[in-house]
Scaffold this active site. Structure first.
Site, mmCIF file in Angstrom:
data_model
loop_
_atom_site.group_PDB
_atom_site.id
_atom_site.type_symbol
_atom_site.label_atom_id
_atom_site.label_comp_id
_atom_site.label_asym_id
_atom_site.label_seq_id
_atom_site.Cartn_x
_atom_site.Cartn_y
_atom_site.Cartn_z
ATOM 1 N N SER A 102 -12.230 -29.198 -5.193
ATOM 2 C CA SER A 102 -12.807 -29.919 -4.057
ATOM 3 C C SER A 102 -14.305 -30.127 -4.237
ATOM 4 C CB SER A 102 -12.523 -29.178 -2.751
ATOM 5 O OG SER A 102 -12.687 -27.813 -2.915
ATOM 6 N N HIS A 144 -7.336 -34.739 -5.715
ATOM 7 C CA HIS A 144 -7.807 -33.868 -4.638
ATOM 8 C C HIS A 144 -6.936 -34.035 -3.395
ATOM 9 C CE1 HIS A 144 -11.218 -32.665 -1.671
ATOM 10 N NE2 HIS A 144 -10.477 -31.620 -1.991
ATOM 11 N N GLU A 174 -7.621 -37.943 -2.946
ATOM 12 C CA GLU A 174 -8.733 -38.601 -3.633
ATOM 13 C C GLU A 174 -8.445 -38.532 -5.138
ATOM 14 O OE1 GLU A 174 -12.506 -37.724 -0.634
ATOM 15 O OE2 GLU A 174 -12.094 -36.267 -2.207
ATOM 16 N N ASN A 213 -15.843 -35.080 1.690
ATOM 17 C CA ASN A 213 -16.800 -33.994 1.890
ATOM 18 C C ASN A 213 -18.245 -34.466 1.851
ATOM 19 O OD1 ASN A 213 -15.186 -31.859 2.510
ATOM 20 N ND2 ASN A 213 -14.823 -31.294 0.374
HETATM 21 P P1 NAI Z 1 -5.807 -19.777 -3.436
HETATM 22 O O1 NAI Z 1 -6.725 -18.638 -3.606
HETATM 23 O O2 NAI Z 1 -4.882 -19.800 -2.279
HETATM 24 O O3 NAI Z 1 -4.915 -19.935 -4.776
HETATM 25 C C1 NAI Z 1 -5.426 -19.906 -6.076
HETATM 26 C C2 NAI Z 1 -4.347 -19.338 -6.983
HETATM 27 O O4 NAI Z 1 -4.766 -19.502 -8.337
HETATM 28 C C3 NAI Z 1 -4.106 -17.832 -6.777
HETATM 29 O O5 NAI Z 1 -2.731 -17.599 -6.565
HETATM 30 C C4 NAI Z 1 -4.631 -17.211 -8.070
HETATM 31 O O6 NAI Z 1 -3.875 -16.073 -8.448
HETATM 32 C C5 NAI Z 1 -4.439 -18.331 -9.056
HETATM 33 N N1 NAI Z 1 -5.332 -18.274 -10.213
HETATM 34 C C6 NAI Z 1 -6.639 -17.963 -10.226
HETATM 35 N N2 NAI Z 1 -7.119 -18.075 -11.492
HETATM 36 C C7 NAI Z 1 -6.086 -18.464 -12.268
HETATM 37 C C8 NAI Z 1 -5.960 -18.771 -13.652
HETATM 38 N N3 NAI Z 1 -6.989 -18.681 -14.487
HETATM 39 N N4 NAI Z 1 -4.746 -19.172 -14.110
HETATM 40 C C9 NAI Z 1 -3.690 -19.266 -13.280
HETATM 41 N N5 NAI Z 1 -3.742 -18.977 -11.957
HETATM 42 C C10 NAI Z 1 -4.938 -18.592 -11.459
HETATM 43 O O7 NAI Z 1 -6.727 -21.077 -3.469
HETATM 44 P P2 NAI Z 1 -6.459 -22.516 -2.848
HETATM 45 O O8 NAI Z 1 -7.031 -22.565 -1.480
HETATM 46 O O9 NAI Z 1 -5.039 -22.896 -3.067
HETATM 47 O O10 NAI Z 1 -7.415 -23.426 -3.750
HETATM 48 C C11 NAI Z 1 -7.085 -23.769 -5.071
HETATM 49 C C12 NAI Z 1 -7.922 -24.951 -5.513
HETATM 50 O O11 NAI Z 1 -7.727 -26.042 -4.621
HETATM 51 C C13 NAI Z 1 -9.417 -24.702 -5.558
HETATM 52 O O12 NAI Z 1 -9.971 -25.434 -6.625
HETATM 53 C C14 NAI Z 1 -9.889 -25.268 -4.219
HETATM 54 O O13 NAI Z 1 -11.234 -25.649 -4.227
HETATM 55 C C15 NAI Z 1 -8.988 -26.479 -4.106
HETATM 56 N N6 NAI Z 1 -8.781 -26.968 -2.746
HETATM 57 C C16 NAI Z 1 -8.574 -26.111 -1.708
HETATM 58 C C17 NAI Z 1 -8.382 -26.593 -0.410
HETATM 59 C C18 NAI Z 1 -8.132 -25.661 0.732
HETATM 60 O O14 NAI Z 1 -8.244 -26.095 1.898
HETATM 61 N N7 NAI Z 1 -7.784 -24.404 0.498
HETATM 62 C C19 NAI Z 1 -8.420 -28.055 -0.135
HETATM 63 C C20 NAI Z 1 -8.558 -28.871 -1.327
HETATM 64 C C21 NAI Z 1 -8.769 -28.346 -2.561
#
Ligand code: NAI
Length: 517
Positions: free
Chosen positions: A125, A146, A158, A196
């Site tokens: 994001s 995105h 996006e 954003n």
């Molecule tokens: P989250 O913390 O819920 O999930 C991330 C997952 O990735 C975890 O299960 C973790 O174990 C895993 N992980 C971390 N490093 C890893 C690696 N090297 N290899 C494999 N798995 C790995 O995070 P979330 O909220 O799902 O966010 C994920 C991405 O999406 C981020 O880049 C965030 O900026 C983006 N994003 C998040 C939004 C939100 O509202 N939460 C909205 C739009 C984008």
């Protein structure tokens, strides 16, 4: 990879099975794809699959899909224990932790193991797609995809192109998102992408007003809801969490080399430092610890009658003027129309009630020798402004108590719940919407997106009642520029500088109206 790419039946690899990854896996599987789900944390893939199963069973129970379709969809999601098992994927979408180095190292690992034609997509994001692609052997195949949270419900995607992104890859991801029932928009990789970035003033203007003690959070929220927003900025920041919202603002500010337009707020930093993070901590601008939610001044629908006046003159046009005209006509009261109006609003026995033009009332009162002066905020053109909704107003220090009371009564007679704020330039809604339009124009100027994409993004990504260019079409480019120039004149900084794109639109409009005279 410049030939047209078809990803319609491609097996999808989702890396990162957290909030976003689970949602992406669900949406892809619902569109018929086989989905492989990988997470560095053992068991996370299976947990995410269980979550998808629970969601789909819930939909089946409500009759929104058959139980069989739910079962088949869940069966298409396959947790995998290692990236070595996923070579056949046609698209790999990463939704892992938001960290440049960790994402880069994952992308390099993926590239080493996967077919050269596999598209790499990042759900980041805030990280630059250009920076993520740098160092890849085939950087053209990386594109931003995105999604918004919750992925199955939010329509916007996006599709973000960096410096290296092959246009064929961006178009293929665009088509894929469409096939998944989403509304994709193209964006160039720049800080905050579209949503954003353009949304920053929605929070920033409210924080600036709070910093000046211009009004209470509940008053500002009520006025913004009156303009058609589903939530006011204060309640929304409380919901997002001040830590998250502050971090996004800070990252856009830093990524723009400290451009003051994106300055974070001391008011919000204090909330973060004090642990008042919003709903999740029980307290932000509002208290949630008693389980009661935000305490917001209820907009009591006023039944005020039209105030008495011997001579009424309506100046200019617009929602408020038309409401007064119909109310006066319905009551059989006479009024005049100003022949050469220089402002919009109402004049009654010498007292003036004007639509804000971005100048404080005190300044107009002095410059134009208008002692009995009050200002009202920009009413919603559409999507708000229903009977009883809040509208901000203020008065010059020279205005009599009687004119102040009449001002509130005139606004109530036109159907608004008047909300008094301190005499601040551009009041609440006018300055915020002018800044949202300005930011959107700047994004277009810089080739981040086109106007249609900006409108779709803001309506679908953050539920705005209208897109910035729709507001602009309903308002007036010259007026928006006027409000911003007055704000700029007052605050003297980079923040309110008018985008060249917006200025050009105002010049074109001026040219058209000069030619038609
Ligand atoms: P989250 O913390 O819920 O999930 C991330 C997952 O990735 C975890 O299960 C973790 O174990 C895993 N992980 C971390 N490093 C890893 C690696 N090297 N290899 C494999 N798995 C790995 O995070 P979330 O909220 O799902 O966010 C994920 C991405 O999406 C981020 O880049 C965030 O900026 C983006 N994003 C998040 C939004 C939100 O509202 N939460 C909205 C739009 C984008």
């Amino acid at each position: 990879m410049s030939d047209a790419l078809n990803l319609q039946d491609a097996p999808i690899l989702v890396i990162g099975a957290g909030i976003m990854g689970a949602g992406i896996a669900q949406v892809a599987a619902q569109s018929g794809h086989r989905v492989m789900l990988f997470d560095a944390r053992k068991g996370a893939g299976a947990q995410a699959k269980d979550k998808v199963a629970t969601t789909l069973q819930g939909l089946a129970a409500k009759g929104r899909m058959t139980s069989e379709a739910a079962r088949e969809t869940v069966a298409r999601v396959v947790p995998v224990a290692s990236l070595a098992e996923v070579r056949e994927a046609g698209v790999a979408i990463e939704a892992i932790v938001e960290n440049l180095e960790v994402k880069r190292s994952l992308l390099r690992e993926l590239e080493a193991g996967m077919d050269e034609r596999c598209v790499l997509a990042s759900n980041t994001s805030s990280i630059s797609i250009t920076a993520l692609a740098n160092g890849l052997a085939h950087p053209g195949r990386l594109v931003g995809m995105h999604f918004f949270n919750p992925v199955p419900l939010m329509k916007l995607v996006e599709v973000v192109s960096g410096l290296h992104t092959d246009p064929a890859v961006a178009h293929a991801i665009f088509d894929l998102a469409k096939r998944w029932g989403k509304v994709p928009v193209h964006a160039r990789s720049t800080p905050g992408f579209i949503v954003n970035r353009i949304a920053r003033p929605f929070y920033a203007e409210t924080l600036a007003l709070l910093n000046e003690r211009a009004g209470e959070p509940s008053v500002i929220d009520a006025c913004m809801r009156g303009a058609g927003f589903r939530m006011g900025p204060c309640e929304l920041m409380d919901l997002i969490g001040h830590d998250t919202n502050f971090a996004v603002t800070q990252s856009v500010y830093d990524a723009n080399f400290g451009d003051k337009r994106y300055s974070p707020s001391l008011v919000q930093r204090e909330l973060v430092e004090g642990g008042w993070l919003g709903r999740k901590s029980g307290r932000g601008f509002y208290r949630y610890d008693a389980g009661s939610g935000p305490e917001i001044a209820s907009a009591d629908v006023s039944t005020a009658a039209l105030p008495s006046a011997t001579r009424i003159v309506l100046h200019g046009d617009g929602v408020a003027v038309e409401r007064w005209a119909s109310a006066l006509s319905a009551a059989g009261r006479g009024f005049e129309r100003a022949s050469r109006p220089t402002w919009c609003g109402l004049e009654a026995d010498g007292g003036q009630l004007r639509l804000t033009d971005g100048r404080p009332a005190a300044l107009i009162a002095v410059r134009e020798n208008a002692r009995e002066l009050a200002l009202f905020d920009l009413p919603a053109a559409t999507g708000g402004g229903a009977q009883g909704t809040a509208l901000a107003w203020t008065a010059s220090a020279t205005a009599s108590v009687e004119w102040q009371q009449k001002t509130a009564a005139w606004l109530a007679a036109a159907g608004w719940t008047p909300q008094r704020v301190v005499d601040t330039p551009g009041l609440v809604v006018a300055r915020t919407i002018a800044m949202l339009i300005n930011e959107a124009c700047d994004a277009v100027l810089q080739g981040v997106c086109d106007p249609e994409a900006a409108d779709a993004a803001m309506k679908l990504g953050v539920n705005y009642p209208q897109g910035p260019f729709e507001w602009l079409a309903n308002w007036d480019a010259c007026e928006v520029v006027r409000v911003l120039d007055h704000l700029d004149n007052h605050y003297r900084g980079e923040r309110y500088r008018v985008s060249l794109d917006l200025r050009r639109r105002a010049w074109e409009q001026e040219g058209r109206s000069t030619r038609s005279r």
